[in-house]
Design a protein around this motif. Structure first.
Motif, short mmCIF file in Angstrom:
data_model
loop_
_atom_site.label_atom_id
_atom_site.label_comp_id
_atom_site.label_asym_id
_atom_site.label_seq_id
_atom_site.Cartn_x
_atom_site.Cartn_y
_atom_site.Cartn_z
N GLN A 162 45.13 40.74 38.07
CA GLN A 162 45.38 41.28 39.40
C GLN A 162 46.84 41.09 39.83
OE1 GLN A 162 42.14 39.17 41.51
NE2 GLN A 162 41.39 41.19 42.11
N LYS A 203 50.55 47.50 34.45
CA LYS A 203 49.56 47.31 33.39
C LYS A 203 49.60 48.48 32.42
CE LYS A 203 46.49 45.15 36.83
NZ LYS A 203 47.38 45.38 37.98
N TRP A 220 44.34 46.75 30.26
CA TRP A 220 43.02 47.16 30.72
C TRP A 220 41.96 46.93 29.63
CZ3 TRP A 220 41.94 48.60 35.66
CH2 TRP A 220 43.02 48.96 36.49
N GLN A 261 38.62 52.16 37.39
CA GLN A 261 39.93 51.84 37.99
C GLN A 261 41.06 52.23 37.05
OE1 GLN A 261 40.10 47.74 39.52
NE2 GLN A 261 37.86 47.76 39.61
N MET A 262 40.85 52.00 35.77
CA MET A 262 41.85 52.34 34.76
C MET A 262 42.14 53.84 34.76
SD MET A 262 41.46 51.73 30.65
CE MET A 262 42.72 52.22 29.48
N ALA A 268 41.52 55.92 37.21
CA ALA A 268 42.12 56.28 38.50
C ALA A 268 43.60 55.96 38.52
CB ALA A 268 41.40 55.55 39.63
N ALA A 269 44.02 54.93 37.74
CA ALA A 269 45.43 54.55 37.67
C ALA A 269 46.23 55.44 36.72
CB ALA A 269 45.56 53.09 37.24
N ILE A 303 45.79 55.70 33.42
CA ILE A 303 45.93 55.13 32.07
C ILE A 303 44.83 55.70 31.19
CG2 ILE A 303 46.05 53.02 30.71
CD1 ILE A 303 48.28 53.23 32.73
#
Length: 525
Positions: free
Chosen positions: A201, A206, A211, A233-234, A236-237, A239
């Motif tokens: 966090q 990242k 991840w 989340q990955m 959405a980021a 990646i």
């Protein structure tokens, strides 16, 4: 083939020839010309020659070492070349000896010396030497050099020396993604999930490795719901997950029975044109099997270009868990017809299939063939399958004799399998005998007491059942509640027996009344 006419005395041309050289015969020919023309004193040529021997010999460093030992004054690059070669070979301890000689000859270090020697330390778990090299690194002015300090951090984290890793990490003047990833990986590997997640966090930037490390760690620790949340989340980021990320995420879907997420990942794989290698293909099959979709599992199997034993085993195991023993046997023989040799896991799957389908004769035959024909020594798991096979079929005496004749010491799980069979077939006296053996063997497992209490209760021996259950409290043992999960709109919801922690628990409790009211409205009885 390089001919002698092609070999020119020009240093630049000789260097170019060394870079293009692809076999030992050509290399020795060029080496001869270098000696003949007197270029052996040219450091650039000698460094390139040494690197070529190291590259072409691929771990067999006898000739490269001979060349190195004949160099009158090898420079730092040459020492680094040999240390690096040994650290990548089957004898990394030789890299430490080379480093010791390098120190003895007072050869200057550079920023590449320490990563190579630290890699060798990591390979042989040379912790004391690592601490000494840490001191050399600081003494020679490389304490703030990121490449070298990252290598040291990696050794600390890989070896589980997380206090040292944490102290070094805090002292780093600059940290890159490699520094953070080493810390996260170290915490994950040695079970400190909270610190791994806290570090994750806090990490400013990242990458896919970050991840994936977290997702893999969560899956290995059985935290499947959180692993799938991280995947979302990955994505959405922005990646893109790699094969390892996708494989572990599919394993999480399989464990949760999260079919919707599994299908979404499958669609993503197809849309992005990610080829289904043996690992990805197998986890896809396993996911569909565990989610009850055998047809889709078979479709994935059919789509695989190369059908390895893992894929065959996954299909056989799928039919096994769905109670289709004859189909599992059919696929086992298809696999043998395709000249694929079964593994111990394959035999676990096929013996389980025989057990669930009541194919006692076939299971016995396969167990014998396992060692006589396929030369696979049965493990505890295979013996457990046989006990389950005999127990389900009602051959309780034979199952007990089988356990007592085992070359391995029977585990609590094997005795537990026989105890379940005794309860199922109402063989209460044998069940009580096995129950007492189990409690003696595994006194800190609450389930053993519950099983024995159930046997007493089945025979109407209520006082004895209560006494056995009271031992759970007397010993301070935990009786873990059951857990179930459902997937709704792509979200996994978990429910523990007797717990009211789910945020929608009151709505769930109210639902029967709501359904009842609606039935009354429409006159439904």
């Amino acid at each position: 083939m390089v001919t002698m006419m092609q070999l020119q005395p020009n240093v630049e041309y000789t260097h170019a020839l060394l870079e293009r050289c692809s076999n030992i015969k050509e290399l020795k020919q060029i080496h001869g010309l270098i000696l003949k023309k007197g270029n052996i004193t040219h450091h650039l040529i000698v460094s390139r020659l040494l690197a070529s021997y190291v590259s072409i010999e691929k771990g067999k460093l006898e000739y490269a070492r001979t060349v190195f030992d004949r160099i009158s004054s090898p420079n730092t690059v040459m020492w680094n070349t040999m240390i690096r070669a040994y650290s990548n070979s089957n004898e990394p301890e030789a890299a430490l000896l080379m480093y010791h000689q390098m120190l003895h000859h007072s050869v200057p270090h550079n920023s590449y010396t320490f990563p190579f020697i630290l890699k060798a330390c990591c390979a042989i778990s040379a912790f004391e030497e690592t601490s000494q090299i840490h001191g050399h690194l600081i003494k020679r002015g490389f304490g703030s050099e990121l490449y070298a300090t990252n290598s040291l951090l990696h050794v600390f984290a890989t070896s589980g020396r997380m206090e040292s890793a944490h102290a070094l990490f805090n002292r780093l003047p600059t940290r890159d993604v490699v520094s953070w990833n080493s810390m996260i990986d170290g915490y994950m590997k040695f079970g400190n999930i909270d610190m791994a997640y806290k570090t994750f966090q806090a990490m400013p930037v990242k990458n896919v490795i970050t991840w994936t490390t977290m997702i893999v760690g969560f899956v290995r620790k059985g935290i499947h719901k959180e692993a799938l949340s991280l995947l979302q989340q990955m994505m959405a980021a922005g990646i893109k997950p790699d094969r390892i990320t996708l494989s572990c995420s599919l394993s999480a879907c399989a464990s949760l029975g999260a079919l919707e997420q599994g299908e979404w990942i499958h669609t993503y794989i197809d849309k992005k044109g990610i080829g289904k290698d043996s690992i990805l293909g197998c986890v896809l099959i396993d996911m569909y099997v565990k989610c009850g979709e055998m047809e889709k599992a078979l479709q994935v199997f059919s789509s695989l270009e190369k059908k390895c034993v893992c894929a065959w085993t996954a299909i056989i195991g799928g039919f096994a868990v769905h109670g289709k023993g004859k189909e599992a046997l059919d696929w086992f023989f298809r696999m043998r017809k395709a000249r694929i040799n079964p593994t111990p896991i394959t035999f676990t799957a096929i013996l389980t299939a025989c057990s669930h389908a009541g194919l006692t004769k076939e299971g016995k035959s396969l167990f014998v063939k396992m060692s006589t024909i396929y030369k696979i020594n049965p493990s505890m798991e295979h013996y457990g399958c046989m006990v389950d096979l005999l127990g389900r079929a009602g051959f309780l005496k034979e199952a007990k004799e089988f356990i007592e004749s085992m070359p391995l010491k029977p585990s609590a799980a094997i005795w537990g399998s026989l105890l379940n069979a005794c309860y199922m077939h109402k063989h209460l006296e044998l069940g009580k005998e096995i129950g007492r053996i189990l409690i003696e063997l595994d006194p800190d497992h609450s389930g053993r007491y519950i099983h024995l209490a159930s046997i007493h209760a089945a025979g109407g021996e209520w006082n004895q059942a209560v006494q056995v259950r009271n031992k759970i409290k007397d010993r301070g043992l935990l009786n873990l509640p059951g857990l179930s999960s459902i997937t709704l709109n792509g979200v996994v919801h978990e429910f523990f027996a007797g717990a009211g922690s789910n945020p929608h628990i009151q709505d769930i409790y109210d639902m029967p009344n709501l359904v009842g009211n609606r039935n009354d409205m429409f006159g439904v009885n």
